[in-house]
Design a protein around this motif. Sequence first.
Motif, mmCIF file in Angstrom:
data_model
loop_
_atom_site.group_PDB
_atom_site.id
_atom_site.type_symbol
_atom_site.label_atom_id
_atom_site.label_comp_id
_atom_site.label_asym_id
_atom_site.label_seq_id
_atom_site.Cartn_x
_atom_site.Cartn_y
_atom_site.Cartn_z
ATOM 1 N N MET A 57 -12.264 14.611 8.194
ATOM 2 C CA MET A 57 -11.160 14.143 7.911
ATOM 3 C C MET A 57 -11.914 13.219 6.710
ATOM 4 S SD MET A 57 -8.577 11.287 9.971
ATOM 5 C CE MET A 57 -7.374 12.744 10.316
ATOM 6 N N PRO A 58 -11.210 13.092 5.588
ATOM 7 C CA PRO A 58 -11.684 12.594 4.349
ATOM 8 C C PRO A 58 -11.445 10.871 4.690
ATOM 9 C CG PRO A 58 -9.887 14.233 3.762
ATOM 10 C CD PRO A 58 -9.936 14.029 5.213
ATOM 11 N N HIS A 59 -12.395 10.005 3.840
ATOM 12 C CA HIS A 59 -12.384 8.773 3.980
ATOM 13 C C HIS A 59 -12.111 8.301 2.454
ATOM 14 C CE1 HIS A 59 -14.313 9.407 7.948
ATOM 15 N NE2 HIS A 59 -13.819 8.185 8.067
ATOM 16 N N VAL A 60 -11.370 6.906 2.357
ATOM 17 C CA VAL A 60 -11.149 6.281 0.937
ATOM 18 C C VAL A 60 -11.461 4.821 1.289
ATOM 19 C CG1 VAL A 60 -9.292 5.977 -0.356
ATOM 20 C CG2 VAL A 60 -9.308 8.066 0.525
ATOM 21 N N SER A 61 -12.206 4.461 0.133
ATOM 22 C CA SER A 61 -12.443 3.061 -0.060
ATOM 23 C C SER A 61 -11.134 2.420 -0.635
ATOM 24 C CB SER A 61 -13.745 2.818 -0.608
ATOM 25 O OG SER A 61 -14.777 3.176 0.351
ATOM 26 N N VAL A 62 -10.784 1.515 -0.269
ATOM 27 C CA VAL A 62 -9.332 0.482 -0.931
ATOM 28 C C VAL A 62 -10.063 -0.879 -0.786
ATOM 29 C CG1 VAL A 62 -7.816 2.339 -0.398
ATOM 30 C CG2 VAL A 62 -8.205 0.557 1.049
ATOM 31 N N THR A 63 -9.302 -1.592 -1.893
ATOM 32 C CA THR A 63 -9.680 -2.962 -2.124
ATOM 33 C C THR A 63 -8.404 -3.741 -1.974
ATOM 34 O OG1 THR A 63 -11.651 -2.954 -3.330
ATOM 35 C CG2 THR A 63 -10.410 -4.884 -3.163
ATOM 36 N N ILE A 64 -8.048 -4.662 -0.864
ATOM 37 C CA ILE A 64 -6.644 -5.111 -0.698
ATOM 38 C C ILE A 64 -7.177 -6.920 -0.585
ATOM 39 C CG2 ILE A 64 -4.819 -5.476 0.760
ATOM 40 C CD1 ILE A 64 -4.916 -2.411 1.548
ATOM 41 N N LEU A 93 -0.922 3.523 -2.342
ATOM 42 C CA LEU A 93 -0.421 2.460 -1.620
ATOM 43 C C LEU A 93 -1.355 1.080 -1.484
ATOM 44 C CD1 LEU A 93 0.599 4.829 1.536
ATOM 45 C CD2 LEU A 93 2.312 3.864 -0.355
ATOM 46 N N ALA A 94 -2.573 1.445 -1.289
ATOM 47 C CA ALA A 94 -3.334 0.365 -1.197
ATOM 48 C C ALA A 94 -3.037 -0.714 -2.652
ATOM 49 C CB ALA A 94 -4.663 0.642 -0.933
ATOM 50 N N THR A 121 -1.286 -5.552 -5.018
ATOM 51 C CA THR A 121 -0.389 -6.044 -6.132
ATOM 52 C C THR A 121 0.533 -7.074 -5.580
ATOM 53 O OG1 THR A 121 -0.765 -4.154 -7.661
ATOM 54 C CG2 THR A 121 0.868 -5.593 -8.226
ATOM 55 N N ARG A 122 1.125 -6.713 -4.718
ATOM 56 C CA ARG A 122 2.239 -7.461 -3.975
ATOM 57 C C ARG A 122 1.582 -8.793 -3.555
ATOM 58 N NH1 ARG A 122 6.911 -4.754 -2.212
ATOM 59 N NH2 ARG A 122 6.955 -2.838 -2.839
ATOM 60 N N ILE A 123 0.326 -8.704 -2.835
ATOM 61 C CA ILE A 123 -0.427 -9.794 -2.515
ATOM 62 C C ILE A 123 -0.850 -10.695 -3.647
ATOM 63 C CG2 ILE A 123 -2.482 -10.572 -1.394
ATOM 64 C CD1 ILE A 123 -2.240 -8.221 0.655
ATOM 65 N N LEU A 124 -1.242 -10.242 -4.729
ATOM 66 C CA LEU A 124 -1.646 -10.984 -5.862
ATOM 67 C C LEU A 124 -0.174 -11.594 -6.351
ATOM 68 C CD1 LEU A 124 -4.151 -8.441 -7.526
ATOM 69 C CD2 LEU A 124 -4.756 -10.643 -6.424
ATOM 70 N N ASP A 125 0.686 -10.970 -6.469
ATOM 71 C CA ASP A 125 1.903 -11.591 -6.847
ATOM 72 C C ASP A 125 2.206 -12.649 -6.138
ATOM 73 O OD1 ASP A 125 2.267 -9.766 -9.140
ATOM 74 O OD2 ASP A 125 3.640 -8.593 -8.241
ATOM 75 N N LEU A 126 2.415 -12.476 -4.840
ATOM 76 C CA LEU A 126 2.541 -13.686 -3.985
ATOM 77 C C LEU A 126 1.715 -14.955 -4.010
ATOM 78 C CD1 LEU A 126 3.440 -11.716 -0.804
ATOM 79 C CD2 LEU A 126 5.150 -12.973 -2.151
#
Length: 127
Positions: free
Chosen positions: A1-8, A28-29, A34-39
């Motif tokens: 199963m692949p893994h992805v590194s994301v920053t939120i 999606l991440a 972006t939503r969190i930064l906008d908030l």
Amino acid sequence: MPHVSVTIAGRHYRMACDAGQEEHLMRLARDIDTRILDLRGAFGEIGDQRLVVMAAVTIADELAEARARIRALESDIESQRDARASAIARIEASEEEVARTIDEVAERIERLTAELAPREKGNVGMG
């Protein structure tokens, strides 16, 4: 199963996903980030947890609206299908009526032709 590194929200997460879904998960991440930064820009530093919850509520609201629109569109589609079926039934009934009328006219023409044919033969012989 692949893994992805994301920053939120400035934090890095390593997440597993199905093969071929890596780019989708990263999009999606990025959207959540972006939503969190906008908030954060709108409300300031109110705490990461509150920002994440507010982002989740915003996304849930959008999802609820999208589901409502989908239901409305499905209802419209069903209404259109019903209207189409009704229109087809009316067209078929009209076609049947036209066909009956043509048959009746053809029979009438045949009767008139049959009635006139002996007279014409008789008139031809006398002239």
